[in-house]
Design a protein around this motif. Structure first.
Motif, PDB file in Angstrom:
ATOM      1  N   PRO A 269      30.477  25.505  47.322  1.00 59.43           N
ATOM      2  CA  PRO A 269      30.876  26.561  46.382  1.00 59.43           C
ATOM      3  C   PRO A 269      32.170  26.238  45.648  1.00 59.43           C
ATOM      4  N   ASN A 270      32.360  26.899  44.514  1.00 57.70           N
ATOM      5  CA  ASN A 270      33.579  26.782  43.734  1.00 57.70           C
ATOM      6  C   ASN A 270      34.759  27.303  44.550  1.00 57.70           C
ATOM      7  N   GLU A 271      35.800  26.520  44.649  1.00 54.87           N
ATOM      8  CA  GLU A 271      36.951  26.909  45.465  1.00 54.87           C
ATOM      9  C   GLU A 271      37.714  28.093  44.873  1.00 54.87           C
ATOM     10  N   ASP A 272      37.560  28.335  43.558  1.00 54.88           N
ATOM     11  CA  ASP A 272      38.286  29.418  42.892  1.00 54.88           C
ATOM     12  C   ASP A 272      37.469  30.699  42.803  1.00 54.88           C
ATOM     13  N   ARG A 273      36.366  30.788  43.532  1.00 53.15           N
ATOM     14  CA  ARG A 273      35.430  31.897  43.326  1.00 53.15           C
ATOM     15  C   ARG A 273      36.051  33.269  43.568  1.00 53.15           C
ATOM     16  N   TYR A 274      36.968  33.375  44.521  1.00 55.05           N
ATOM     17  CA  TYR A 274      37.508  34.699  44.841  1.00 55.05           C
ATOM     18  C   TYR A 274      38.591  35.140  43.866  1.00 55.05           C
ATOM     19  N   ARG A 275      38.940  34.271  42.930  1.00 55.35           N
ATOM     20  CA  ARG A 275      39.875  34.653  41.873  1.00 55.35           C
ATOM     21  C   ARG A 275      39.149  34.979  40.564  1.00 55.35           C
ATOM     22  N   ARG A 276      37.839  34.933  40.587  1.00 55.19           N
ATOM     23  CA  ARG A 276      37.059  35.127  39.357  1.00 55.19           C
ATOM     24  C   ARG A 276      36.544  36.548  39.187  1.00 55.19           C
ATOM     25  N   ILE A 277      36.706  37.376  40.190  1.00 55.25           N
ATOM     26  CA  ILE A 277      36.146  38.718  40.151  1.00 55.25           C
ATOM     27  C   ILE A 277      37.048  39.647  40.952  1.00 55.25           C
ATOM     28  N   SER A 278      36.973  40.928  40.636  1.00 57.23           N
ATOM     29  CA  SER A 278      37.747  41.906  41.398  1.00 57.23           C
ATOM     30  C   SER A 278      36.869  42.526  42.477  1.00 57.23           C
ATOM     31  N   TYR A 279      37.517  43.064  43.500  1.00 55.91           N
ATOM     32  CA  TYR A 279      36.815  43.686  44.625  1.00 55.91           C
ATOM     33  C   TYR A 279      37.322  45.112  44.785  1.00 55.91           C
ATOM     34  N   ARG A 280      36.411  46.005  45.178  1.00 55.93           N
ATOM     35  CA  ARG A 280      36.735  47.419  45.304  1.00 55.93           C
ATOM     36  C   ARG A 280      36.376  47.901  46.708  1.00 55.93           C
ATOM     37  N   ARG A 281      37.198  48.782  47.217  1.00 55.28           N
ATOM     38  CA  ARG A 281      36.927  49.348  48.535  1.00 55.28           C
ATOM     39  C   ARG A 281      35.738  50.287  48.464  1.00 55.28           C
ATOM     40  N   CYS A 282      34.853  50.165  49.435  1.00 57.52           N
ATOM     41  CA  CYS A 282      33.626  50.960  49.470  1.00 57.52           C
ATOM     42  C   CYS A 282      33.899  52.262  50.218  1.00 57.52           C
ATOM     43  N   GLY A 283      34.123  53.341  49.470  1.00 57.08           N
ATOM     44  CA  GLY A 283      34.449  54.616  50.076  1.00 57.08           C
ATOM     45  C   GLY A 283      35.714  54.519  50.906  1.00 57.08           C
ATOM     46  N   ARG A 284      35.671  55.100  52.105  1.00 57.36           N
ATOM     47  CA  ARG A 284      36.824  55.029  53.008  1.00 57.36           C
ATOM     48  C   ARG A 284      36.554  54.044  54.141  1.00 57.36           C
ATOM     49  N   SER A 285      35.777  53.019  53.852  1.00 59.20           N
ATOM     50  CA  SER A 285      35.458  52.011  54.866  1.00 59.20           C
ATOM     51  C   SER A 285      36.432  50.836  54.777  1.00 59.20           C
ATOM     52  N   GLY A 286      36.221  49.866  55.633  1.00 62.62           N
ATOM     53  CA  GLY A 286      37.007  48.643  55.570  1.00 62.62           C
ATOM     54  C   GLY A 286      36.400  47.587  54.682  1.00 62.62           C
ATOM     55  N   ILE A 287      35.236  47.869  54.084  1.00 63.80           N
ATOM     56  CA  ILE A 287      34.498  46.874  53.309  1.00 63.80           C
ATOM     57  C   ILE A 287      34.915  46.888  51.845  1.00 63.80           C
ATOM     58  N   MET A 288      35.158  45.703  51.301  1.00 69.87           N
ATOM     59  CA  MET A 288      35.383  45.518  49.876  1.00 69.87           C
ATOM     60  C   MET A 288      34.125  44.885  49.281  1.00 69.87           C
ATOM     61  N   LEU A 289      33.652  45.432  48.183  1.00 68.96           N
ATOM     62  CA  LEU A 289      32.506  44.860  47.481  1.00 68.96           C
ATOM     63  C   LEU A 289      32.953  44.297  46.140  1.00 68.96           C
ATOM     64  N   PRO A 290      32.292  43.234  45.674  1.00 62.66           N
ATOM     65  CA  PRO A 290      32.608  42.747  44.331  1.00 62.66           C
ATOM     66  C   PRO A 290      32.227  43.810  43.307  1.00 62.66           C
ATOM     67  N   ALA A 291      32.984  43.894  42.224  1.00 64.84           N
ATOM     68  CA  ALA A 291      32.694  44.898  41.203  1.00 64.84           C
ATOM     69  C   ALA A 291      31.306  44.681  40.594  1.00 64.84           C
ATOM     70  N   ILE A 292      30.833  43.450  40.613  1.00 62.46           N
ATOM     71  CA  ILE A 292      29.478  43.108  40.180  1.00 62.46           C
ATOM     72  C   ILE A 292      28.731  42.533  41.378  1.00 62.46           C
ATOM     73  N   SER A 293      27.560  43.083  41.670  1.00 63.57           N
ATOM     74  CA  SER A 293      26.708  42.569  42.743  1.00 63.57           C
ATOM     75  C   SER A 293      25.396  42.079  42.144  1.00 63.57           C
ATOM     76  N   LEU A 294      24.679  41.226  42.876  1.00 60.08           N
ATOM     77  CA  LEU A 294      23.433  40.654  42.371  1.00 60.08           C
ATOM     78  C   LEU A 294      22.242  41.238  43.104  1.00 60.08           C
ATOM     79  N   GLY A 295      21.321  41.829  42.344  1.00 63.24           N
ATOM     80  CA  GLY A 295      20.087  42.350  42.904  1.00 63.24           C
ATOM     81  C   GLY A 295      18.959  41.350  42.791  1.00 63.24           C
ATOM     82  N   LEU A 296      18.133  41.277  43.826  1.00 63.03           N
ATOM     83  CA  LEU A 296      17.016  40.326  43.868  1.00 63.03           C
ATOM     84  C   LEU A 296      15.699  41.086  43.680  1.00 63.03           C
ATOM     85  N   TRP A 297      15.705  42.036  42.739  1.00 58.39           N
ATOM     86  CA  TRP A 297      14.582  42.957  42.585  1.00 58.39           C
ATOM     87  C   TRP A 297      13.402  42.291  41.882  1.00 58.39           C
TER      88      TRP A 297
END
Length: 329
Positions: free
Chosen positions: A4-32
């Motif tokens: 993987p690209n070493e700079d990947r975590y600087r290419r997108i922002s992450y947001r806290r999911c509700g009041r949990s400890g999980i951060m999700l990328p602002a853009i996610s990929l669906g495999l629909w």
């Protein structure tokens, strides 16, 4: 061997999911739509790699994604073995059950039997020990909510999923009951996945207020309205578009002259912001803090790259938001 690209975590922002400890990328990929037997394996691989190289850590599936049903999870299992096993701890992988999956009375809706069987089948298909999020895919009018939420609680407690979620629970009171029923069992509801876009303002009926109050995250699916908010239909229906070859999800009749007129006006605002219409539509969906992530689909890697750039533009001005509301009124 994929590195993987070493700079990947600087290419997108992450947001806290509700009041949990999980951060999700602002853009996610669906495999629909694009991970079944209609898409070459190499294309699927390129989509997943491009997403991760741009910091997209969340891959969203369901038991009946394909076509045919189940094919997306089976294909993802092959991708897991080829590329993703070394990076499993850096990924959020989700699945769902709630729509029709297999014949007979036990492969649909929200019974404990269906959900528990489905998670086992999904884990086998994807070659995983657990998923990060397991959703009930839609409300079941005939099964007590206590049974459905009890199944989600059992799945989390068994270690087959780390978190629980719901999808398509659009009635605010129904969503609140589901969230509180699960919480009473000792398992918080991590996330809700509704259809939300400029053309589908579902979250604004009070559902967003419930999610804020309960501390539940929100991931919006179809933020581009099945492609209508990409601008590709301004001059008619392209031969390679979803409306032309897959009317299950976007019918040519949905693309009315009135809707095209709105798309043209929205596109003018996007251009004034230095964005494509798709980029502005994603930024608009993410403008509210209740939305943790926007869930995109893609048929080409270039679409993923362009969609991630939606996060680069400045915030909307009050005038722009008022103009958009007037167009959509």
């Amino acid at each position: 061997m994929y590195i993987p690209n070493e700079d990947r975590y600087r290419r997108i922002s992450y947001r806290r999911c509700g009041r949990s400890g999980i951060m999700l990328p602002a853009i996610s990929l669906g495999l629909w739509h694009n991970f079944g037997n209609i898409t070459p394996f190499e294309t699927q691989q390129s989509l997943l790699r491009t997403a991760f190289d741009h910091g997209i850590t969340h891959f969203d599936l369901a038991n009946n994604y394909g076509p045919p049903y189940g094919e997306a999870e089976r294909n993802f299992g092959l991708h897991m073995e080829r590329d993703w096993r070394p990076y499993r701890d850096q990924l959020i992988i989700s699945s769902k059950a709630g729509y029709d999956m297999w014949p007979g009375p036990y492969g649909d809706f929200g019974s404990r039997k269906y959900l528990l069987a489905s998670i086992d089948n999904s884990l086998r298909s994807m070659k995983l020990d657990y998923v990060d999020i397991f959703y009930h895919h839609r409300p079941d009018p005939n099964t007590p909510i206590e049974e459905t939420m009890g199944a989600l609680d059992q799945i989390v407690r068994s270690g087959k999923a780390l978190y629980a979620g719901i999808s398509n629970y659009y009635d605010p009171e129904q969503a609140k009951i589901a969230i509180r029923t699960l919480k009473a069992l000792g398992t918080p509801m991590l996330i809700h996945q509704p259809n939300y876009s400029m053309f589908n303002r579902s979250v604004e009926n009070g559902l967003g207020d419930v999610l804020k109050e309960e501390g539940t995250g929100c991931i919006a699916f179809a933020p581009l309205a099945n492609g209508m908010l990409t601008g590709k239909y301004i001059h008619g229906i392209p031969a390679d578009s979803r409306a032309a070859h897959d009317p299950r999800y976007l019918k040519p009749g949905d693309i009315t002259p009135e809707k095209v007129a709105k798309i043209i006006q929205l596109n003018e605002i996007a251009q004034s912001r230095g964005q494509s219409l798709a980029q502005m539509a994603l930024a608009w969906t993410l403008r509210d803090e209740v939305v943790t992530s926007a869930l995109i689909g893609a048929s080409r890697p270039e679409q993923i790259v362009e969609n991630v750039k939606a996060l680069d533009a400045g915030t909307f001005t009050n005038q722009q938001l008022s103009q958009i509301d007037e167009i959509l009124k």
